[in-house]
Design an enzyme around this catalytic site. Structure first.
Site, mmCIF file in Angstrom:
data_model
loop_
_atom_site.group_PDB
_atom_site.id
_atom_site.type_symbol
_atom_site.label_atom_id
_atom_site.label_comp_id
_atom_site.label_asym_id
_atom_site.label_seq_id
_atom_site.Cartn_x
_atom_site.Cartn_y
_atom_site.Cartn_z
ATOM 1 N N ASP A 395 54.488 29.418 9.558
ATOM 2 C CA ASP A 395 54.801 28.878 8.233
ATOM 3 C C ASP A 395 56.297 29.075 7.956
ATOM 4 O OD1 ASP A 395 54.435 27.890 5.656
ATOM 5 O OD2 ASP A 395 53.719 29.798 4.842
ATOM 6 N N GLU A 398 61.032 25.822 8.170
ATOM 7 C CA GLU A 398 61.962 24.672 7.995
ATOM 8 C C GLU A 398 63.408 25.068 8.305
ATOM 9 O OE1 GLU A 398 59.610 25.612 5.706
ATOM 10 O OE2 GLU A 398 58.230 24.130 6.522
ATOM 11 N N ASP A 468 51.952 22.142 1.782
ATOM 12 C CA ASP A 468 51.379 22.410 0.454
ATOM 13 C C ASP A 468 51.091 21.146 -0.337
ATOM 14 O OD1 ASP A 468 51.697 24.955 1.277
ATOM 15 O OD2 ASP A 468 53.378 25.421 -0.041
HETATM 16 O O1 MIG Z 1 55.639 30.144 -0.145
HETATM 17 O O2 MIG Z 1 51.847 32.202 3.092
HETATM 18 O O3 MIG Z 1 52.379 26.273 3.147
HETATM 19 O O4 MIG Z 1 49.856 27.406 3.464
HETATM 20 O O5 MIG Z 1 49.365 29.837 2.168
HETATM 21 C C1 MIG Z 1 54.300 30.010 0.188
HETATM 22 C C2 MIG Z 1 51.574 31.684 1.838
HETATM 23 C C3 MIG Z 1 54.125 30.423 1.618
HETATM 24 C C4 MIG Z 1 53.198 28.321 2.258
HETATM 25 C C5 MIG Z 1 52.195 27.665 3.127
HETATM 26 C C6 MIG Z 1 50.813 28.016 2.653
HETATM 27 C C7 MIG Z 1 50.646 29.508 2.678
HETATM 28 C C8 MIG Z 1 51.711 30.173 1.800
HETATM 29 N N1 MIG Z 1 53.035 29.758 2.261
#
Ligand code: MIG
Length: 750
Positions: A395, A398, A468
């Protein structure tokens, strides 16, 4: 920019065009694939190697004409390129009409006061302007919002984590896949701009042209000829790679939440699935399993004796996938940080380690550009695999950051060069996935990685989810299109957060989303902290039953999905595809947003509008049977019943669909294969291997060939190098069930 074309040279089979101002290179890769490029400043991140074709002719007077067995390329002054098929149809041509990026006569400062932008304000280093054909449609371009056909939209490739509900006017999302398929005059072709800087793809907001270009780097783009989309996908994935066969359990139902923060919470979910008799294979652990959000740690308090606990889950048929973010907590005494500092593994700014903030607070960012850092990260994954974790969810890559974006001049060093953030931003997630792949491959099982950010070619290492979304109808509507366009961008293993991540999910939305989710290659229900719990039983009995119905159907279709992944590995074809992929001569399919296909045989027409209990279905010209009633349905438009528990699903005449019996988990060894056979003649090749390791790459697999002619079905084992074969076949045809003991060749009267 280039001036007159003066001469050309041939080095091996690479062609150099000498222009007055700077040279251009042309590589003919196959009869259908050609690359046009300036000398690169740095290596490609997407393309590893390709062989050059020698099978083409060249003519030169004032123009250079290259002819392969499929296309003719005419290149003239100012690097003007026109590509024709051999019938003389112009497929893609540079245009003298220049795009008018900066001609908007508006006071942008004044507009900015109210938060508007007159245009994106970027200075592009180059823009390549192409002629737009009257009937031209565009597909692909990664995970961009909006609809299937990208014509008349503009997108920016810059991996972006924007938590606002993503709608049609968003220009960037998490992924940058600078590849599109164009289709006009019944011909498909593809273009891949291999440039990792911020780039623009304007697909025709300005009448007669479309254009693409970038703020940095060099011109480097590939052209792939069809004439069919299938050919384009094969050519594109020949260059950027394909998704290797997954472990079969990764095709199962997966449940996630931000977060199941301790063992008790996980147990509750596993029990809930068991009690409600809904198949499940995977539980995802979000950031709260860690100790203070430190990657490659776990909280012993929340998950005591985690290794043992994961083993207990495994006995219940449940695999665990853990999230890993790239940001490393800046904390002395934390081994990952200390090692990284000692070895200069982190990105820097002005010679100092660069800090920003993410979940662990003050954090630093590994320079995945470096091979040393990649191997280090790969070794770190051992922390999880030794606990028994079966997959890694990447996650925030980016990369996302809480204290403003990373400046463009943050340095990511590597063995060959120091890269600036502006050049490698779009490949940060790609490189993180690559490192993770290297780590998981050491377990000798096929790596399972899910990423949010990626670039072209990431399919060699990872699956992806779309980030998201929200529990809103607009996002259910976007789901199939986004997944189909990702498939047409080379990423076959993709899914959305089923039920939606942000916002509260309603029962009706969940019912409709699971119908899309159960057919999505990656099938995972996930939701955000603070939103309504959305495991199937959190609604009511009716919804629980609906959810079960579609998960069960998915589990029956597992062998069909697995065959499609095998097909992808061989051809680059997506698993889930827009109808246009199979019926590109049918204009209705160009803008068909609420239907999709799984392979060539199954067409799904889900309801994606609140309140609807009937569905307007479009079936392209073929024979179609209702999956539910087995009745023949006329091609063209019709209205199908779509009660809350109904999803219109159609199977093509002559289909032979391999199915498993219902089960609570996906098993590696199955004794009985069901063949769901539809009227009409047809054939099908079914693939079997150990479903877990790489031994299939050494030829350890078996193939069955099924063929139906009139009322006779033959089943033949045509390769038998994987020894655990089926013992029994069960043929479902109209309202008959025929059982047959397996043998090397069987003929069955239907
Ligand atoms: O800023 O890890 O897209 O799936 O549950 C949020 C917490 C960070 C974004 C991800 C989401 C995940 C969440 N993350």
């Amino acid at each position: 920019m280039f001036g007159k074309l003066i001469s050309y040279e041939k080095h091996n089979y690479s062609i150099k065009l000498n222009y007055e101002k700077k040279p251009i290179f042309v590589d003919v890769i196959s009869d259908k694939a050609v690359r046009f490029y300036e000398e690169r400043e740095s290596k490609s991140f997407a393309v590893e190697a390709y062989e050059l074709s020698s099978d083409f002719s060249i003519k030169f007077d004032t123009k250079l004409v290259i002819e392969t067995k499929e296309i003719k390329i005419v290149i003239s002054d100012e690097f003007k390129v026109i590509i024709y098929d051999l019938m003389g149809n112009e497929i893609l041509s540079d245009c003298d009409l220049k795009a008018s990026k900066d001609d908007q006569n508006v006071d942008s400062d004044l507009l900015a006061l109210e938060g508007h932008k007159s245009h994106d304000g970027e200075e592009y280093k180059f823009l390549i302007t192409k002629k737009l054909h009257n009937d031209e449609c565009f597909f692909g371009l990664g995970d961009k919002t909006g609809f299937l056909n990208k014509r008349e939209y503009e997108y920016i490739m810059w991996n972006t984590d924007d938590p606002a509900p993503q709608v049609d006017c968003f220009k960037s999302l998490y992924k940058s896949i600078p590849f599109f398929i164009g289709h006009h005059d019944k011909i498909s072709y593809g273009v891949f701009l291999d440039n990792t800087y911020k780039s623009v793809f304007n697909m025709g907001t300005e009448d007669d042209v479309f254009y693409f270009g970038s703020v940095g780097g060099t011109i480097d783009y590939y052209f792939f000829y069809g004439p069919q989309m299938k050919d384009v996908m094969t050519e594109y994935t020949n260059i950027t790679g394909r998704y290797p066969l997954p472990q079969i359990w990764t095709l199962g139902n997966q449940q996630s939440r931000w977060s199941y923060a301790n063992k008790e919470a996980v147990d509750e979910i596993v029990d809930g699935y068991q009690k409600n008799n809904i198949p499940l294979d995977v539980i995802h652990l979000d950031i709260d399993y860690m100790e203070d959000y430190k990657v490659f740690t776990h909280s012993e308090e929340k998950f005591p004796d985690m290794k043992n606990y994961i083993a207990t889950l495994a006995e219940k048929g449940i695999k665990v996938v853990c999230i890993i973010d790239p940001g490393v907590k800046a904390l002395e005494g934390y081994n990952v940080y200390d090692e990284g500092i000692k070895n200069n593994y982190f990105a820097t700014l002005d010679g100092e380690v660069y800090h920003n903030a993410v979940w662990p607070g003050d954090s630093v960012f590994p320079a995945f550009t470096s091979n040393r850092v990649q191997s280090w990260w790969a070794n770190n994954t051992k922390y999880l695999t030794e606990l028994g974790v079966r997959g890694i969810w990447n996650d925030m890559n980016e990369p996302a950051s809480f204290k403003g974006p990373l400046p463009n001049d943050v340095v990511f060093s590597s063995e060959d060069k120091d890269y600036l953030h502006e050049e490698v931003h779009n490949v940060y997630g790609h490189l993180m996935a690559k490192a993770t792949y290297e780590g998981l491959a050491k377990t000798n099982k096929r790596p399972y990685i899910i990423t949010r950010a990626c670039y072209a070619g990431s399919q060699k290492y990872t699956t992806a989810w779309t980030g998201d979304n929200h529990s809103i109808w607009a996002h259910l509507q976007m789901a199939p299109v986004q997944l189909c366009n990702l498939g047409l961008s080379g990423m076959p293993f993709v899914g959305t957060d089923v039920g939606g991540f942000g916002s509260h999910c309603t029962k009706e939305l969940m019912a409709r989303w699971v119908m899309v989710g159960a057919f999505s290659p990656l099938f995972r229900n996930h939701s955000a902290m603070g939103t309504k719990y959305q495991e199937p039983w959190q609604f009511d009995q009716e919804l629980t039953d609906i959810y079960r119905k579609y998960v069960e159907l998915r589990y029956q279709l597992i062998p069909y999905y697995y065959d499609l992944f095998r097909l992808h590995e061989q051809t680059g074809y997506p698993v889930m595809r827009p109808v246009v992929f199979n019926y590109e001569n049918d204009e209705v399919t160009y803008n068909l947003n609420d239907e999709f296909m799984v392979g060539d045989n199954i067409l799904v027409s889900p309801v994606v509008v609140q309140g609807e209990r009937k569905k307007l279905v479009y079936l392209p010209n073929d024979k179609w049977y209702s999956h539910e009633t087995k009745e023949l349905v006329e091609a063209g438009y019709s209205i199908a019943s779509a009660k809350l528990d109904e999803c219109p699903i159609y199977v093509k005449g002559g289909s032979i669909i391999p199915k498993y019996e219902k089960s609570m988990h996906i098993a590696n060894n199955i004794d009985k294969l069901i063949l769901d056979v539809y009227p009409g003649d047809g054939e099908y090749t079914h693939y079997v291997d150990d479903k877990e390791t790489f031994s299939y790459q050494q030829g350890e697999y078996s193939l069955y060939f099924f063929k139906k002619v009139n009322e006779e079905l033959t089943i033949e084992l045509i390769k038998d190098d994987y020894k655990k074969l089926y013992k029994e076949f069960e043929i479902h045809y109209q309202n008959k069930i025929i059982k047959a003991k397996a043998s090397n060749k069987l003929t069955i009267k239907l």
